[in-house]
Design a protein around this motif. Structure first.
Motif, PDB file in Angstrom:
ATOM      1  N   GLU A 119      31.523 -24.503  77.579  1.00 49.50           N
ATOM      2  CA  GLU A 119      30.866 -24.062  76.188  1.00 49.50           C
ATOM      3  C   GLU A 119      31.539 -23.053  75.692  1.00 49.50           C
ATOM      4  O   GLU A 119      32.081 -22.827  74.575  1.00 49.50           O
ATOM      5  CB  GLU A 119      29.461 -23.549  76.568  1.00 49.50           C
ATOM      6  N   GLN A 120      31.971 -22.151  76.493  1.00 46.57           N
ATOM      7  CA  GLN A 120      32.959 -20.877  75.991  1.00 46.57           C
ATOM      8  C   GLN A 120      34.260 -21.223  75.493  1.00 46.57           C
ATOM      9  O   GLN A 120      34.645 -20.727  74.426  1.00 46.57           O
ATOM     10  CB  GLN A 120      33.156 -19.784  77.098  1.00 46.57           C
ATOM     11  N   ALA A 153      33.481 -23.027  72.214  1.00 48.59           N
ATOM     12  CA  ALA A 153      33.309 -22.105  71.035  1.00 48.59           C
ATOM     13  C   ALA A 153      34.750 -21.575  70.838  1.00 48.59           C
ATOM     14  O   ALA A 153      35.229 -21.156  69.345  1.00 48.59           O
ATOM     15  CB  ALA A 153      32.439 -20.840  71.540  1.00 48.59           C
ATOM     16  N   GLU A 154      35.540 -21.320  71.531  1.00 43.30           N
ATOM     17  CA  GLU A 154      36.840 -20.487  71.417  1.00 43.30           C
ATOM     18  C   GLU A 154      37.714 -21.533  70.178  1.00 43.30           C
ATOM     19  O   GLU A 154      38.446 -21.164  69.502  1.00 43.30           O
ATOM     20  CB  GLU A 154      37.720 -20.417  72.548  1.00 43.30           C
ATOM     21  N   GLU A 211      36.614 -23.937  68.482  1.00 41.98           N
ATOM     22  CA  GLU A 211      35.761 -24.093  67.171  1.00 41.98           C
ATOM     23  C   GLU A 211      36.233 -22.945  66.275  1.00 41.98           C
ATOM     24  O   GLU A 211      36.461 -23.105  65.235  1.00 41.98           O
ATOM     25  CB  GLU A 211      34.492 -24.392  67.397  1.00 41.98           C
ATOM     26  N   GLN A 212      36.350 -21.786  66.928  1.00 44.27           N
ATOM     27  CA  GLN A 212      36.715 -20.460  66.075  1.00 44.27           C
ATOM     28  C   GLN A 212      38.129 -20.697  65.831  1.00 44.27           C
ATOM     29  O   GLN A 212      38.677 -20.480  64.444  1.00 44.27           O
ATOM     30  CB  GLN A 212      36.604 -19.215  66.971  1.00 44.27           C
TER      31      GLN A 212
END
Length: 280
Positions: free
Chosen positions: A73-74, A77-78, A80-81
Motif C-alpha cells: 500500500e505504501q 501510494a508512492e 500514485e503520488q
C-alpha cells in the motif's frame, strides 16, 4: 467440612508430609516410577502442542502478510503520488507552451501595429444563445476600457467590440453577434461596406459584409479587414475571409458572407485596443 478440617487438620498435614517423603524416596530409588504417567501426559499433550505450533506459525505468517500489504500500500501510494506529480508537470508544461505561443503572437502583433496601445484581458464568461454571441472580460472602466474599443486575439485578428463597461469587467460583442456593426472592406479591391451580423449567419458562425456597391468585385477567399472609416475603429485589422458573395434582391447592393479569422470559441486571452493613430 470446616468442622472436619478443624478436628483432623493436623493428621491430614502429617499424612501429606509422609506421602511427599515417600514419593521423593521412590523417585530416588526408582527413577522411572512415573515414566508411564509422563508418557501418557505427553501423548495427550502432543496434539495440543502441534496445534499451538501451527497457530503460532499461522499468526507469524499472517503478521508477515499484513506487513507485506502495508508495504504494498505504501508503494502504491508512492506511485500514485509520482503519477500525480508527472501529471501536474505535464499540465504546467502545456500551459507554459500556450503562454509562450501567446507571447510570440503578441510580439508579432506589436511589431505589425506599433501605434496601438493594448490592454491584456482574460475571458471570464461566454454567452452563446440563439440571439447573441458575447464574451465577458476581466477588466473595465477602472483599467481605461470604453465602449466601441476593438478587441483582438494575440494574432491581431478582430474578435469583436466592447459594448458594455463596468468598473472591473466589460462585455465584448463578437463578430457574429447580430448587434455588431463595424466598417470593413475587401482588402484586395478596397470595396468598403459595413460588417453586420444576423441570426441566420450566426448559426453558421459567419458574419455579413453589407452595403457594398453593386459594382464591388469580390471572390471566395478574399480577405476582409477593418476599413477605419470614421476614425472610430483602427484600419487594417483582419476580420476574416469571404465564403460567399451575392447581390441583394433589389439589385442595388452587393454583400459577402465572411468567416471570422479569429477562433471565437475557446478564447482565453484577448487584447483590447485602447488607443491607436487615426489614419489621415
Amino acid at each position: 467440612m470446616k468442622q472436619f478440617l478443624r478436628d483432623n487438620g493436623i493428621w491430614i498435614l502429617i499424612v501429606a508430609l509422609v506421602l511427599t517423603g515417600v514419593i521423593s524416596l521412590a523417585t530416588v530409588f526408582v527413577p522411572n516410577l512415573f515414566a508411564p504417567v509422563t508418557h501418557a501426559l505427553g501423548v495427550v499433550a502432543t496434539p495440543f502442542r502441534a496445534a499451538a505450533s501451527f497457530c503460532a506459525e499461522e499468526v507469524q505468517a499472517f503478521q508477515q502478510r499484513i506487513g507485506g500489504y502495508d508495504a504494498m500500500e505504501q508503494k502504491i501510494a508512492e506511485l500514485e503520488q509520482q503519477v500525480a506529480d508527472l501529471e501536474a508537470q505535464r499540465r504546467n508544461a502545456e500551459a507554459a507552451l500556450e503562454e509562450n505561443q501567446r507571447l510570440r503572437d503578441l510580439l508579432g502583433l506589436e511589431q505589425a501595429h506599433a501605434d496601438f496601445t493594448y490592454a491584456s484581458v482574460y475571458v471570464t464568461a461566454r454567452s452563446s444563445t440563439s440571439w447573441n454571441r458575447t464574451l465577458t472580460i476581466n477588466k473595465g472602466s477602472s483599467d481605461g476600457l470604453q465602449n466601441q474599443m476593438c478587441v483582438v486575439n494575440p494574432k491581431g485578428e478582430l474578435v469583436g467590440v466592447v459594448t458594455d463597461v463596468a468598473s472591473n469587467w466589460a462585455t465584448v460583442t463578437t463578430l457574429i453577434d447580430p448587434e455588431i456593426s463595424v466598417g470593413a472592406a475587401i482588402h484586395r479591391t478596397g470595396d468598403a461596406g459595413v460588417l453586420t451580423g444576423d441570426l441566420d449567419a450566426m448559426t453558421q458562425g459567419l458574419c455579413r459584409l453589407s452595403y457594398l456597391s453593386n459594382e464591388a468585385a469580390m471572390e471566395q477567399g478574399d480577405t476582409v479587414v477593418t476599413s477605419g472609416l470614421g476614425g472610430v475603429y483602427p484600419a487594417g485589422l483582419v476580420v476574416g475571409t469571404v465564403t460567399e458573395e451575392g447581390t441583394t434582391p433589389s439589385g442595388m447592393e452587393r454583400y459577402a458572407m465572411v468567416e471570422p479569422a479569429a477562433e471565437l470559441d475557446g478564447l482565453r486571452q484577448v487584447f483590447v485596443i485602447t488607443a491607436f493613430d487615426v489614419a489621415e
